[in-house]
Design a protein around this motif. Structure first.
Motif, PDB file in Angstrom:
ATOM      1  N   MET A 290      55.219 -39.185  62.719  1.00  0.00           N
ATOM      2  CA  MET A 290      55.955 -39.224  61.467  1.00  0.00           C
ATOM      3  C   MET A 290      55.429 -40.304  60.524  1.00  0.00           C
ATOM      4  SD  MET A 290      58.322 -36.901  60.954  1.00  0.00           S
ATOM      5  CE  MET A 290      57.015 -35.752  61.405  1.00  0.00           C
ATOM      6  N   LEU A 291      54.197 -40.712  60.742  1.00  0.00           N
ATOM      7  CA  LEU A 291      53.470 -41.565  59.814  1.00  0.00           C
ATOM      8  C   LEU A 291      52.300 -40.735  59.299  1.00  0.00           C
ATOM      9  CD1 LEU A 291      52.450 -44.091  58.386  1.00  0.00           C
ATOM     10  CD2 LEU A 291      51.576 -44.926  60.574  1.00  0.00           C
ATOM     11  N   PHE A 292      52.255 -40.544  57.981  1.00  0.00           N
ATOM     12  CA  PHE A 292      51.244 -39.706  57.360  1.00  0.00           C
ATOM     13  C   PHE A 292      50.332 -40.568  56.482  1.00  0.00           C
ATOM     14  CE2 PHE A 292      55.002 -37.190  58.191  1.00  0.00           C
ATOM     15  CZ  PHE A 292      54.501 -36.020  58.744  1.00  0.00           C
ATOM     16  N   TYR A 293      49.107 -40.079  56.268  1.00  0.00           N
ATOM     17  CA  TYR A 293      48.112 -40.813  55.495  1.00  0.00           C
ATOM     18  C   TYR A 293      47.523 -39.926  54.404  1.00  0.00           C
ATOM     19  CZ  TYR A 293      47.974 -44.175  59.397  1.00  0.00           C
ATOM     20  OH  TYR A 293      48.296 -45.107  60.364  1.00  0.00           O
ATOM     21  N   ILE A 294      47.366 -40.487  53.213  1.00  0.00           N
ATOM     22  CA  ILE A 294      46.520 -39.855  52.211  1.00  0.00           C
ATOM     23  C   ILE A 294      45.111 -40.355  52.463  1.00  0.00           C
ATOM     24  CG2 ILE A 294      45.941 -39.734  49.765  1.00  0.00           C
ATOM     25  CD1 ILE A 294      48.832 -39.781  49.095  1.00  0.00           C
ATOM     26  N   PRO A 295      44.159 -39.456  52.773  1.00  0.00           N
ATOM     27  CA  PRO A 295      42.801 -39.915  53.116  1.00  0.00           C
ATOM     28  C   PRO A 295      42.139 -40.613  51.934  1.00  0.00           C
ATOM     29  CG  PRO A 295      42.875 -37.525  52.888  1.00  0.00           C
ATOM     30  CD  PRO A 295      44.298 -37.992  52.848  1.00  0.00           C
TER      31      PRO A 295
ATOM     32  N   ILE B 220      50.865 -48.547  62.604  1.00  0.00           N
ATOM     33  CA  ILE B 220      52.062 -49.001  63.294  1.00  0.00           C
ATOM     34  C   ILE B 220      52.501 -47.860  64.210  1.00  0.00           C
ATOM     35  CG2 ILE B 220      52.788 -50.514  61.400  1.00  0.00           C
ATOM     36  CD1 ILE B 220      54.887 -48.425  60.652  1.00  0.00           C
ATOM     37  N   CYS B 221      53.579 -48.050  64.941  1.00  0.00           N
ATOM     38  CA  CYS B 221      54.129 -46.963  65.746  1.00  0.00           C
ATOM     39  C   CYS B 221      54.488 -45.803  64.822  1.00  0.00           C
ATOM     40  CB  CYS B 221      55.365 -47.436  66.504  1.00  0.00           C
ATOM     41  SG  CYS B 221      56.248 -46.099  67.357  1.00  0.00           S
TER      42      CYS B 221
ATOM     43  N   PRO C 175      48.783 -36.251  59.149  1.00  0.00           N
ATOM     44  CA  PRO C 175      49.054 -37.096  60.324  1.00  0.00           C
ATOM     45  C   PRO C 175      47.749 -37.603  60.944  1.00  0.00           C
ATOM     46  CG  PRO C 175      49.261 -34.790  60.915  1.00  0.00           C
ATOM     47  CD  PRO C 175      48.990 -34.813  59.431  1.00  0.00           C
ATOM     48  N   LEU C 176      47.827 -38.732  61.619  1.00  0.00           N
ATOM     49  CA  LEU C 176      46.665 -39.309  62.290  1.00  0.00           C
ATOM     50  C   LEU C 176      46.504 -38.666  63.664  1.00  0.00           C
ATOM     51  CD1 LEU C 176      44.438 -41.519  62.344  1.00  0.00           C
ATOM     52  CD2 LEU C 176      46.151 -43.077  63.316  1.00  0.00           C
ATOM     53  N   HIS C 177      45.336 -38.078  63.885  1.00  0.00           N
ATOM     54  CA  HIS C 177      45.008 -37.410  65.151  1.00  0.00           C
ATOM     55  C   HIS C 177      46.113 -36.447  65.605  1.00  0.00           C
ATOM     56  CE1 HIS C 177      41.203 -39.313  65.963  1.00  0.00           C
ATOM     57  NE2 HIS C 177      41.720 -40.509  65.778  1.00  0.00           N
ATOM     58  N   PRO C 178      46.338 -35.387  64.838  1.00  0.00           N
ATOM     59  CA  PRO C 178      47.367 -34.415  65.244  1.00  0.00           C
ATOM     60  C   PRO C 178      47.069 -33.755  66.582  1.00  0.00           C
ATOM     61  CG  PRO C 178      46.004 -33.539  63.457  1.00  0.00           C
ATOM     62  CD  PRO C 178      45.656 -34.989  63.597  1.00  0.00           C
ATOM     63  N   GLU C 179      45.806 -33.784  67.017  1.00  0.00           N
ATOM     64  CA  GLU C 179      45.459 -33.163  68.296  1.00  0.00           C
ATOM     65  C   GLU C 179      46.081 -33.867  69.491  1.00  0.00           C
ATOM     66  OE1 GLU C 179      42.064 -36.094  67.472  1.00  0.00           O
ATOM     67  OE2 GLU C 179      43.386 -34.752  66.334  1.00  0.00           O
TER      68      GLU C 179
ATOM     69  N   ALA D 159      67.479 -35.592  61.118  1.00  0.00           N
ATOM     70  CA  ALA D 159      66.911 -36.501  60.113  1.00  0.00           C
ATOM     71  C   ALA D 159      65.938 -37.461  60.780  1.00  0.00           C
ATOM     72  CB  ALA D 159      68.023 -37.284  59.420  1.00  0.00           C
ATOM     73  N   GLN D 160      64.879 -37.790  60.067  1.00  0.00           N
ATOM     74  CA  GLN D 160      63.849 -38.677  60.598  1.00  0.00           C
ATOM     75  C   GLN D 160      63.384 -39.628  59.502  1.00  0.00           C
ATOM     76  OE1 GLN D 160      62.111 -38.808  63.762  1.00  0.00           O
ATOM     77  NE2 GLN D 160      61.142 -40.630  62.892  1.00  0.00           N
ATOM     78  N   ILE D 161      63.470 -40.927  59.776  1.00  0.00           N
ATOM     79  CA  ILE D 161      62.840 -41.906  58.894  1.00  0.00           C
ATOM     80  C   ILE D 161      61.334 -41.750  59.024  1.00  0.00           C
ATOM     81  CG2 ILE D 161      62.427 -44.366  58.491  1.00  0.00           C
ATOM     82  CD1 ILE D 161      65.138 -43.626  57.565  1.00  0.00           C
ATOM     83  N   SER D 162      60.661 -41.482  57.918  1.00  0.00           N
ATOM     84  CA  SER D 162      59.231 -41.172  57.944  1.00  0.00           C
ATOM     85  C   SER D 162      58.485 -42.074  56.972  1.00  0.00           C
ATOM     86  CB  SER D 162      59.004 -39.700  57.583  1.00  0.00           C
ATOM     87  OG  SER D 162      59.769 -38.869  58.426  1.00  0.00           O
ATOM     88  N   MET D 163      57.180 -42.145  57.178  1.00  0.00           N
ATOM     89  CA  MET D 163      56.352 -43.094  56.428  1.00  0.00           C
ATOM     90  C   MET D 163      55.103 -42.414  55.897  1.00  0.00           C
ATOM     91  SD  MET D 163      56.736 -45.514  59.675  1.00  0.00           S
ATOM     92  CE  MET D 163      56.832 -43.998  60.605  1.00  0.00           C
ATOM     93  N   MET D 164      54.539 -42.975  54.838  1.00  0.00           N
ATOM     94  CA  MET D 164      53.282 -42.498  54.298  1.00  0.00           C
ATOM     95  C   MET D 164      52.472 -43.682  53.814  1.00  0.00           C
ATOM     96  SD  MET D 164      51.235 -41.586  51.573  1.00  0.00           S
ATOM     97  CE  MET D 164      52.217 -41.592  50.100  1.00  0.00           C
TER      98      MET D 164
END
Length: 499
Positions: free
Chosen positions: A351-356, A183-184, A341-345, A5-10
């Motif tokens: 585990m912080l995701f963004y809607i562009p 954030i982290c 995700p921000l800069h997946p490369e 399990a992972q606490i995740s953010m968007m």
């Protein structure tokens, strides 16, 4: 299948107004101490721009993240041999000039000034040296349009744009900005954890939050260089590193982190994701074109009986599974595939995701009426003031199709709402848009509700910690603490479940 399990953010960037309330909330709680003056665990950057610290995205300079090595990956910052050779020398760190020199004002010069003909002023004083300084930069120095000719032109994400596209950014009538809160990321494959020689950084087994053990930290600062997002900081007073802890004391009592709770634009969502830890190395080692989709594939269906059974066998409490089933992050990331995700490369599997952000002009005005170009509705994305290549460099390792998909879905939802509320969109045109994006009217309605009208319970699905388990762990730490290793090709970090 190793279910965890992972606490995740968007973060929904189409809603961020750049007010910095989140940054101030975090600053007041966590980094208002001596030695932390320059730290902003939460900061909001204006894009295009160089960010905080300056050009943090340039890993040729900072050596953050992972790089491919054959069929696996290795740390960019160091391997075991070079780390121990240079353990007291860390050349790839940001300096105080890359952040900014924190300051206050000598208010005594203002309040205690003697009567005279000149207006007294409070001069800026460095919080590091106590001497007067001329302020040359700050954490939000390039905020909004300020400094665009200097800062935005040096944005690393503009390297792949043509000269014409770069120049278009700075034409006043076409100038465009958006806000990027950071954030982290509490990554699944964190380089800060793997690069720490003393093992001070670890990932909590019960919720995946990345923490830093102050007792174990020796101040070697490889974590700062290793983190490609530069979200680990050095406390010059204590000689220890510090980072965002996702306000875990609040989470454990069922409350949202301070930056989430205080967000004026309500852009922040938090929930639980279940993922297959067996796929971490294979996903992080994949080609850049595959990173986003493979990271999505790691996320498991919390309604699947097999996933539930395996999660319970791994010690995931059922309250976490229930939270995963109601998670808004799961819906945006996995179900609707709108968040990236921000800069997946960098290969840390954040585990912080963004809607562009959706920034193009959608139509035109004709005799005072707003018209929608239904024949080429999605074509507006190609004529946008913000080039698709720029967003792809930020959120999809250059894969434009991965960014285009969520933007088309945002356009389809807007068209659906115009169809419902205004009635100026033809039903056949709407049906064609929904068919192309793979959405249904029910999905559009749910996306609209969760985006525009969510309650705090909709945005934050937080399973409170169970006190009885914490007591048991405290009494029987040796037998109840779960430990595992993470990291590849370098130092092995640790995952711990326990106190």
């Amino acid at each position: 299948m190793d279910v965890r399990a992972q606490i995740s953010m968007m973060f929904h960037l189409d809603k961020c107004i750049g007010c910095h309330t989140c940054s101030v909330a975090c600053k007041n709680i966590w980094t208002d101490r001596e030695g932390t003056e320059y730290m902003w665990w939460n900061n909001v950057e204006t894009k295009p721009g160089t960010g905080y610290p300056t050009k943090w995205e340039e890993q040729d300079k900072y050596k953050g993240g992972w790089e491919q090595k054959g069929k696996s990956i290795k740390l960019k910052v160091a391997d075991k041999a070079s780390t121990f050779t240079n353990i007291f020398h860390q050349p790839h760190m940001p300096t105080v000039d890359d952040y900014y020199e924190p300051w206050t004002y000598n208010y005594g010069e203002l309040f205690d000034a003697k009567a005279g003909d000149d207006q007294p002023t409070a001069r800026a004083v460095s919080l590091l040296t106590g001497k007067h300084i001329d302020i040359k930069s700050g954490p939000n120095w390039d905020d909004d349009l300020g400094g665009s000719s200097i800062y935005a032109k040096n944005d690393p994400n503009m390297e792949n744009l043509s000269e014409a596209q770069k120049e278009a950014f700075f034409e006043m009538e076409r100038m465009v900005i958006f806000y990027l809160p950071r954030i982290c990321n509490h990554c699944l494959n964190p380089t800060c954890v793997a690069s720490c020689p003393s093992g001070a950084l670890y990932k909590r087994g019960e919720d995946g939050i990345v923490l830093l053990d102050q007792n174990a930290c020796r101040g070697w600062r490889f974590c700062i260089s290793g983190c490609p997002y530069k979200k680990t900081f050095y406390n010059w007073k204590s000689g220890k590193s510090e980072k965002c802890i996702l306000c875990y004391p609040r989470l454990e009592s069922g409350q949202a982190p301070a930056c989430f709770h205080s967000c004026v634009g309500r852009i922040r969502y938090l929930g639980v994701l279940l993922y297959d830890a067996d796929k971490i190395e294979a996903t992080a080692s994949a080609s850049e074109e595959e990173l986003v989709e493979l990271q999505r594939e790691m996320i498991l269906d919390p309604h699947d009986p097999e996933v539930i059974a395996q999660a319970e066998q791994n010690g995931v409490h059922f309250s976490m599974i229930e939270a995963a089933q109601k998670s808004p992050v799961y819906k945006f990331v996995k179900e609707w595939k709108m968040a990236l995700p921000l800069h997946p490369e960098f290969r840390t599997l954040p585990m912080l995701f963004y809607i562009p952000p959706l920034l193009p002009v959608l139509g035109y005005v004709d005799k005072g009426l707003y018209k929608v170009d239904a024949e080429d509705y999605f074509g507006s994305l190609d004529r946008a003031r913000l080039p698709m290549q720029y967003l792809a460099s930020l959120f999809a390792a250059g894969n434009e199709e991965q960014v285009r998909m969520p933007l088309e879905k945002l356009l389809a939802v807007r068209s659906y709402r115009r169809f419902k509320e205004v009635g100026d969109v033809d039903s056949a045109e709407l049906e064609a848009m929904l068919k192309k994006t793979g959405l249904t009217e029910e999905a559009c309605e749910e996306i609209y509700r969760l985006t525009s009208l969510p309650t705090i319970e909709d945005r934050f699905v937080i399973p409170a910690s169970h006190r009885e388990y914490a007591t048991e762990l405290a009494m029987n730490d040796d037998s109840n603490t779960f430990r595992a290793e993470i990291g590849f090709g370098g130092f092995k970090g640790r995952i711990e479940r326990g106190l």
